[in-house]
Design a protein around this motif. Sequence first.
Motif, PDB file in Angstrom:
ATOM      1  N   PRO A 290      -2.132  -2.108  -4.330  1.00 41.99           N
ATOM      2  CA  PRO A 290      -2.214  -0.744  -3.781  1.00 41.99           C
ATOM      3  C   PRO A 290      -2.079  -0.715  -2.260  1.00 41.99           C
ATOM      4  CG  PRO A 290      -4.004  -1.151  -5.329  1.00 41.99           C
ATOM      5  CD  PRO A 290      -3.346  -2.471  -5.088  1.00 41.99           C
ATOM      6  N   CYS A 291      -1.351   0.273  -1.803  1.00 39.31           N
ATOM      7  CA  CYS A 291      -1.259   0.553  -0.372  1.00 39.31           C
ATOM      8  C   CYS A 291      -2.589   1.122   0.109  1.00 39.31           C
ATOM      9  CB  CYS A 291      -0.123   1.543  -0.162  1.00 39.31           C
ATOM     10  SG  CYS A 291      -0.060   2.343   1.436  1.00 39.31           S
ATOM     11  N   GLU A 292      -3.013   0.748   1.316  1.00 46.06           N
ATOM     12  CA  GLU A 292      -4.299   1.238   1.835  1.00 46.06           C
ATOM     13  C   GLU A 292      -4.327   2.757   1.953  1.00 46.06           C
ATOM     14  OE1 GLU A 292      -5.475  -0.615   5.445  1.00 46.06           O
ATOM     15  OE2 GLU A 292      -5.584  -2.635   4.588  1.00 46.06           O
ATOM     16  N   LEU A 293      -3.176   3.363   2.224  1.00 51.40           N
ATOM     17  CA  LEU A 293      -3.133   4.815   2.431  1.00 51.40           C
ATOM     18  C   LEU A 293      -2.855   5.591   1.141  1.00 51.40           C
ATOM     19  CD1 LEU A 293      -1.186   5.017   5.814  1.00 51.40           C
ATOM     20  CD2 LEU A 293      -3.660   5.060   5.431  1.00 51.40           C
ATOM     21  N   GLY A 298       2.444   0.892  -4.518  1.00 48.20           N
ATOM     22  CA  GLY A 298       2.578  -0.466  -4.031  1.00 48.20           C
ATOM     23  C   GLY A 298       3.777  -0.581  -3.118  1.00 48.20           C
ATOM     24  N   LEU A 299       4.690  -1.512  -3.427  1.00 49.17           N
ATOM     25  CA  LEU A 299       5.933  -1.662  -2.673  1.00 49.17           C
ATOM     26  C   LEU A 299       7.056  -0.994  -3.459  1.00 49.17           C
ATOM     27  CD1 LEU A 299       5.684  -5.406  -1.510  1.00 49.17           C
ATOM     28  CD2 LEU A 299       4.848  -3.346  -0.340  1.00 49.17           C
ATOM     29  N   LEU A 300       7.143   0.318  -3.328  1.00 48.44           N
ATOM     30  CA  LEU A 300       8.124   1.149  -4.030  1.00 48.44           C
ATOM     31  C   LEU A 300       7.962   1.096  -5.547  1.00 48.44           C
ATOM     32  CD1 LEU A 300      11.362   0.617  -1.882  1.00 48.44           C
ATOM     33  CD2 LEU A 300       9.703   2.487  -1.745  1.00 48.44           C
ATOM     34  N   TRP A 301       6.775   0.736  -6.008  1.00 50.13           N
ATOM     35  CA  TRP A 301       6.386   0.865  -7.413  1.00 50.13           C
ATOM     36  C   TRP A 301       5.121   1.713  -7.475  1.00 50.13           C
ATOM     37  CZ3 TRP A 301       8.696  -0.967 -11.916  1.00 50.13           C
ATOM     38  CH2 TRP A 301       9.807  -1.805 -11.736  1.00 50.13           C
ATOM     39  N   TRP A 302       5.050   2.592  -8.460  1.00 47.14           N
ATOM     40  CA  TRP A 302       3.862   3.401  -8.672  1.00 47.14           C
ATOM     41  C   TRP A 302       2.823   2.621  -9.475  1.00 47.14           C
ATOM     42  CZ3 TRP A 302       2.862   7.928  -6.354  1.00 47.14           C
ATOM     43  CH2 TRP A 302       3.931   8.661  -5.833  1.00 47.14           C
ATOM     44  N   GLY A 316      -1.467  -0.066 -15.978  1.00 42.72           N
ATOM     45  CA  GLY A 316      -0.010  -0.050 -15.945  1.00 42.72           C
ATOM     46  C   GLY A 316       0.545   0.232 -14.572  1.00 42.72           C
ATOM     47  N   PHE A 317       1.819  -0.102 -14.388  1.00 46.35           N
ATOM     48  CA  PHE A 317       2.559   0.283 -13.183  1.00 46.35           C
ATOM     49  C   PHE A 317       3.960   0.701 -13.620  1.00 46.35           C
ATOM     50  CE2 PHE A 317       3.115  -4.311 -13.649  1.00 46.35           C
ATOM     51  CZ  PHE A 317       4.472  -4.508 -13.438  1.00 46.35           C
TER      52      PHE A 317
END
Length: 358
Positions: A290-293, A298-302, A316-317
């Motif tokens: 997960p992105c901190e914000l 993530g890195l262009l993945w949900w 899941g992602f």
Amino acid sequence: MTLHFPAPGPLLPVPPAPSPLAAAMALAESRETFFPRDLRAHLDGGYFEAPPDNTVIGPVAPRGGPNGLVLQHGKVVGGWGDTRQTDMTFSVAKSYLSLLAGIAVGDGLITDLDEPVAASVSHPAFAGSQNSPVTWRMLLQQTSEWEGSLFGKSERIDRGRNLSSEGKGKGANRPLSAPGDHWEYNDVRVNALSLALLHRFGRPLPQVFAERIMAPIGGSADWVWDGYETSWVEIAGEKLHSVPGGGHWGGGVRMHAEDQARIGLLMLADGVWDGQRVLPEGWVAASTTPCELNGDYGLLWWLNAGGRLAGAPLTGFYAAGAGGNTIWVEPTQSLVVVARWLHPESAGEVLQAIHAAI
């Protein structure tokens, strides 16, 4: 429905679906997206933004009907519709750019995600006080606050973008934060990442994608990745086409569900296919951290840790594109689901039904 997966490969012909899974797939097929079949009319009608910002500058093709696949442990266990129907994928292409960024890391073309792009890419897009500090990680996490225009589209078009109400409230003159300090889903900034990757590879990204991703996983030759009329650039004296990470101004990736399923399986297997490492070790984990914000990104993945797809497993992602295009990966059940043209409001319900059936 007949599946036509190319051989060899780990995907097998679909067996008869058990009744709970058949019911879940019937539900998916019945919940067709609100996007019309005439996608060009939809874009011209201002779904994403009002004129003149909505001007289409890349190819647009009409879509087909809803379709999809369910795979568990690398095998097809169910499907619906025409899974060889090659359609636009919209922002699913963003996740493909993430795969290419992983290849660049593995090749040493990107030595540190936290290094400014300007350190290895000499281009006016990464110059100046706002853009020169922008790092690869910021572009991949959509926190760059990159400022400017590319190929005739300004990033202001997507400032203030709310994915739950496309076309409303966008384009406000929001003051920019420092790079890395604000999360925003912005197609022009993703296109800046694509341009930067083009500079690092020095050749068209679709060529790299075909050779380094699709060939190793047994993908077909049925897909295309189109640029814009305006996105030709010159690198080392050669004219190259920069490709977008979406399709809301046309262009982008057109692909069928079977190829998308292979990409989902690659992510499920930590970037390894048939014993061969395709993505560098650790890239899938980085992509799904997960992105901190934004804990859902993530890195262009949900990610679904926050329950963004209500009812679907939190473990899941997924890659997601407008109009209800999804590649869902759930490691604990070794499950991959590809859904094409599923109504976005039904995605969680359908995934919940599929998981319950499995």
